[in-house]
Scaffold this motif. Sequence first.
Motif: not given
Length: 307
Positions: A294-295, A299-300, A304-306
């Motif tokens: 799930f994580l 992430f996909t 993180k940058t978004d």
Amino acid sequence: MSSRQRKNRTKTSTFGSPGRINHDSSKFYNSKLYEGLNNGKSVEYIENPINQQYINKIFCKSSESMTELPDDSIHLMVTSPPYNVGKEYDENLSLEEYRNLLKQVFRETYRVLVPGGRVCINVANLGRKPYLPLHSYIIEDMQEIGFLMRGEILWDKGSSVSPSTAWGSYLKANNPVLRDIHEYILVFCKDSFTHLNPYNRKSTISKEEFLEFTKSVWKFPAERATKVKHPAPFPVELPYRLIQLYTFESEVVLDPFAGSGSTCIAALKTNRKYVAYDIDKKYCDLTERRVKQFLQEQFTLFPKTDR
Ligand SMILES: C[S@@+](CC[C@H](N)C(=O)[O-])C[C@H]1O[C@@H](n2cnc3c(N)ncnc32)[C@H](O)[C@@H]1O
């Protein structure tokens, strides 16, 4: 309250459904029907921190003793207990032994819940000769422990339930048998009906969700055991709804019978935290795999940058 507001208050009516604006139900709750019943108490809100290393973790042990958790530290418990019907993880317990096992876990749950914390137990009834109303045994036992009951949700699994033909005497009145397409979600709370929010945490439920989730009949499909690789998973939708309705963001959700970890996934999905228990190593590993997957998917989708 102004005299105009007082005038606008509705009372519990003798017939028909009462109004909803500023409703005065004191006469109903002061009636003999409620005499001697536990109707909650005014309690000070306490919230003890859980050791950070136990957050978002599954413990591979029996939840009869949850020594990792301090008193008054959990905001919501969501679970579906083992059914004791010969699934591979079930023990062959008598009804009394089975009720005692659940009671011990629910007593521990009472200890670890914050005042005003909630419990939601998903359960189906068993057998036909006679029918075993597990949900009503659980209600009795929860009330004996001291929980306040808040209501029950009927989960209509509709067409996702395999079309059982175990209808007994077909087209004859000799012995027709009911084919359950529903399960229960029993809702309780500890000490107070209101979950205070001294830390001003955010509710994350949308208007559409609130209108839908506060209805007492829910309809969505069951989860396929073969897909999840657990004999009796509930869909993530079930804990998702309960978490949205009954907790604030960043609060802690407990599942003492975690199975494949559906509650853990719903907690992460809603920006909450979880603590889970399962006695079977195979299912603890499965939970960890599903959480990891799930994580990774999150992430996909949202690098993180978004964020
Ligand atoms: C009905 S399943 C839970 C399924 C879960 N809701 C899901 O979505 O996958 C019940 C689980 O309780 C676990 N279990 C049985 N006895 C236990 C105990 N004493 N303590 C903790 N877990 C237990 C079983 O291994 C099983 O995985």
